[in-house]
Design an enzyme around this catalytic site. Structure first.
Site, PDB file in Angstrom:
ATOM      1  N   LYS A  22      53.267  76.216  47.833  1.00  0.00           N
ATOM      2  CA  LYS A  22      52.156  75.534  47.158  1.00  0.00           C
ATOM      3  C   LYS A  22      51.801  74.239  47.884  1.00  0.00           C
ATOM      4  O   LYS A  22      50.638  73.973  48.164  1.00  0.00           O
ATOM      5  CB  LYS A  22      52.561  75.212  45.707  1.00  0.00           C
ATOM      6  CG  LYS A  22      51.654  74.209  45.020  1.00  0.00           C
ATOM      7  CD  LYS A  22      52.072  73.915  43.597  1.00  0.00           C
ATOM      8  CE  LYS A  22      53.113  72.829  43.427  1.00  0.00           C
ATOM      9  NZ  LYS A  22      52.648  71.436  43.555  1.00  0.00           N
ATOM     10  N   ASN A  23      52.810  73.424  48.201  1.00  0.00           N
ATOM     11  CA  ASN A  23      52.530  72.098  48.749  1.00  0.00           C
ATOM     12  C   ASN A  23      52.112  72.120  50.211  1.00  0.00           C
ATOM     13  O   ASN A  23      51.757  71.082  50.769  1.00  0.00           O
ATOM     14  CB  ASN A  23      53.731  71.169  48.536  1.00  0.00           C
ATOM     15  CG  ASN A  23      53.850  70.759  47.079  1.00  0.00           C
ATOM     16  OD1 ASN A  23      52.957  71.049  46.266  1.00  0.00           O
ATOM     17  ND2 ASN A  23      54.943  70.096  46.732  1.00  0.00           N
ATOM     18  N   CYS A 126      50.557  59.641  35.926  1.00  0.00           N
ATOM     19  CA  CYS A 126      51.197  60.918  36.185  1.00  0.00           C
ATOM     20  C   CYS A 126      52.557  60.912  35.525  1.00  0.00           C
ATOM     21  O   CYS A 126      53.202  59.879  35.439  1.00  0.00           O
ATOM     22  CB  CYS A 126      51.351  61.107  37.678  1.00  0.00           C
ATOM     23  SG  CYS A 126      52.333  62.527  38.093  1.00  0.00           S
ATOM     24  N   ARG A 131      52.804  56.612  40.982  1.00  0.00           N
ATOM     25  CA  ARG A 131      52.180  57.323  42.101  1.00  0.00           C
ATOM     26  C   ARG A 131      50.831  56.743  42.527  1.00  0.00           C
ATOM     27  O   ARG A 131      49.788  57.369  42.383  1.00  0.00           O
ATOM     28  CB  ARG A 131      52.032  58.812  41.767  1.00  0.00           C
ATOM     29  CG  ARG A 131      53.363  59.462  41.449  1.00  0.00           C
ATOM     30  CD  ARG A 131      53.241  60.932  41.193  1.00  0.00           C
ATOM     31  NE  ARG A 131      53.144  61.713  42.419  1.00  0.00           N
ATOM     32  CZ  ARG A 131      52.871  63.007  42.448  1.00  0.00           C
ATOM     33  NH1 ARG A 131      52.623  63.657  41.351  1.00  0.00           N
ATOM     34  NH2 ARG A 131      52.838  63.643  43.592  1.00  0.00           N
ATOM     35  N   ASP A 316      61.894  67.218  44.686  1.00  0.00           N
ATOM     36  CA  ASP A 316      61.386  68.385  43.955  1.00  0.00           C
ATOM     37  C   ASP A 316      62.489  69.388  43.585  1.00  0.00           C
ATOM     38  O   ASP A 316      62.208  70.389  42.924  1.00  0.00           O
ATOM     39  CB  ASP A 316      60.291  69.094  44.768  1.00  0.00           C
ATOM     40  CG  ASP A 316      59.002  68.298  44.818  1.00  0.00           C
ATOM     41  OD1 ASP A 316      58.867  67.330  44.054  1.00  0.00           O
ATOM     42  OD2 ASP A 316      58.124  68.642  45.631  1.00  0.00           O
ATOM     43  N   ARG A 408      51.815  76.494  37.258  1.00  0.00           N
ATOM     44  CA  ARG A 408      51.198  75.686  38.324  1.00  0.00           C
ATOM     45  C   ARG A 408      51.927  75.898  39.648  1.00  0.00           C
ATOM     46  O   ARG A 408      51.314  75.766  40.707  1.00  0.00           O
ATOM     47  CB  ARG A 408      51.282  74.196  37.975  1.00  0.00           C
ATOM     48  CG  ARG A 408      50.389  73.783  36.839  1.00  0.00           C
ATOM     49  CD  ARG A 408      50.415  72.296  36.668  1.00  0.00           C
ATOM     50  NE  ARG A 408      50.000  71.633  37.911  1.00  0.00           N
ATOM     51  CZ  ARG A 408      50.058  70.334  38.123  1.00  0.00           C
ATOM     52  NH1 ARG A 408      50.527  69.534  37.181  1.00  0.00           N
ATOM     53  NH2 ARG A 408      49.667  69.814  39.260  1.00  0.00           N
TER      54      ARG A 408
END
Ligand code: EPZ
Length: 429
Positions: A22-23, A126, A131, A316, A408
């Site tokens: 995803k990233n 967030c 952030r 993460d 997501r």
């Protein structure tokens, strides 16, 4: 709203295919704004964040087609998306869209580099910390952009184009490095990025930009040099495997015991996390198909971990590792150095019987003999999946609420785990 029901206790055995990252896919899709030609991305995961970004890009005038299935392809292989930003119809990214996904702020760089202007909403608060975007703005200013902040919007202008310059990041930032790379690719002259992020997703973006005609050296090191070119062209690029999804399933297997081969992924993408798993008593081996994870019989040893930029232990994977440590034979400490507020999973893990104490950026986890199922929910995607990992080893039933966070970032999560023997199902409505 969908929920996920898990009955803990079953070991995981079998094979899990790892999706495209995803990233990596998100900045690659944004890079399509840099050229009039078509950018074809292969192995894009089917995720809610990808669909959201497609909507945001359409708003700027980017057309996309999702290629039909090729022979041998199934919904289990990634999708091929062709993006064409022939005509940009709008250089504004409104609050309603940017607030759904922070990474969409990065469109500021290609819009500014190609059209000389962009108006992009500040991403706002967030769940995992403040952030800010100050370093992203600093990078663009170093390339000659004039930036104003007005009514929650960043107004960026470079009427005569961006100029190469020196960008020295005081702190490692993945998004800042993506933005600097995209802006510098079309700037006039040479840009040097110091203290650049070394994450594999940065290397993937640089590789794709190079295929599009950019001149980039040093991606993957802390110093990247970009020689700007006047235009970029189309290309085809395959998204790299998702190292966070890889690490998440590795931790799930470590938690339940069993033996699983993680396919289509590579150990060098997450060496630090695999080392930590080895220290915890898990067998990790590189195999032709990917990575094999095995824990049979032995318990889980406590290991102390500090999150760091790549090649350090990824933030993460912090929540997932904490879930694993709740069952360790002893006490472990986890220090979160990247995001100041990334411990929302602690309270929910406690609902399952975990013993965790928080002190500033450090969590101390005292391993327990058993966890017990309960209804839980979380406010971000990695925190949610940490609850799934804990639930897989908890006695009885756990209901994970607010599944949209999982959707997501994890493709077919319940399907991938169920095929390896987990008692997990999605409950609709
Ligand atoms: C990327 O976010 C990832 N997102 C995050 O993954 C990941 O946790 C993070 O990198 C760190 O690895 C995507 O790739 C889409 P940063 P990013 O800029 O780029 C501070 C997930 O779960 N900072 O590297 O936004 C910032 O506050 C997500 O998939 C500034 O101070 O992160 C943080 O403390 C969550 N000013 C640190 O730098 C700035 O202008 C690193 O953030 C920018 C960042």
């Amino acid at each position: 709203m969908d929920r996920i029901r898990i009955r803990g206790g079953a070991p995981l055995n079998g094979t899990i295919p790892i999706s495209g990252a995803k990233n990596a896919a998100l900045p690659l899709m944004i890079a399509s704004l840099l050229t009039e030609d078509t950018l074809e991305l292969v192995n894009v995961p089917r995720l809610a964040d990808i669909s959201s970004l497609l909507r945001i890009l359409s708003n700027h005038g980017v057309d996309h087609t999702i290629a039909g299935k090729r022979p041998g392809q199934t919904t289990e292989t990634g999708q091929t998306i062709r993006l064409s930003a022939k005509t940009i119809i709008d250089t504004t990214a409104p609050y309603e869209l940017v607030s759904t996904m922070r990474a969409s702020f990065w469109v500021v760089a290609p819009l500014l580099a190609r059209l000389g202007e962009a108006k992009v909403s500040m991403p706002g608060g967030c769940a995992i910390g403040t952030r800010p975007v100050d370093l992203l703005i600093m990078a663009l200013e170093r390339l000659g952009a004039q930036i104003e902040i007005d009514a929650g919007y960043v107004l960026a202008k470079a009427p005569r184009g961006l100029k190469g310059g020196e960008i020295a990041f005081p702190k490692v930032t993945v998004g800042g490095t993506h933005v600097a790379l995209m802006a510098a690719a079309l700037a006039d002259g040479t840009t040097v990025i110091e203290n650049a992020a070394r994450e594999p997703e940065v290397v993937d973006l640089a590789a794709c930009l190079s295929k599009m005609g950019a001149r980039i050296e040093g991606a993957g090191s802390a110093r990247i040099v970009v020689d700007g070119v006047s235009r970029l062209h189309g290309a085809t690029h395959e998204v790299l495997p998702d190292r966070i999804e890889t690490g998440t399933y590795a931790m799930a297997v470590a938690m339940t015991g069993g033996e699983v081969t993680l396919e289509n992924t590579r150990p060098e993408l997450l060496e630090s996390a695999l080392d930590v798993l080895r220290q915890a008593g898990v067998e990790v081996s590189a195999v032709n198909e990917g990575i094999r994870i095995r824990r049979n019989g032995g318990g889980i040893a406590p290991v102390d971990v500090t999150t760091d930029p790549f090649p350090g232990f990824p933030t993460d994977l912090q929540a997932q590792f904490m879930a694993l440590m709740t069952r360790a034979a002893g006490t472990s400490r986890i220090r979160e150095t990247i995001f100041e507020n990334r411990f929302m999973h602690v309270q929910e893990l406690a609902r399952l019987g975990a013993r965790i104490q928080l002190d500033g950026e450090t969590a101390t986890i005292e391993g327990v003999d058993r966890l017990k199922g309960a209804p839980v929910m979380a406010t971000d995607l990695r925190a949610s999946v940490s609850l799934v990992i804990a639930a897989l080893a908890a006695e009885g039933e756990t209901m994970v609420n607010r599944v949209y966070h999982l959707d997501r970032g994890f493709e077919r999560l319940e399907d991938k785990l169920a095929r390896c023997g987990a008692a997990i199902e999605r409950v609709s409505g």
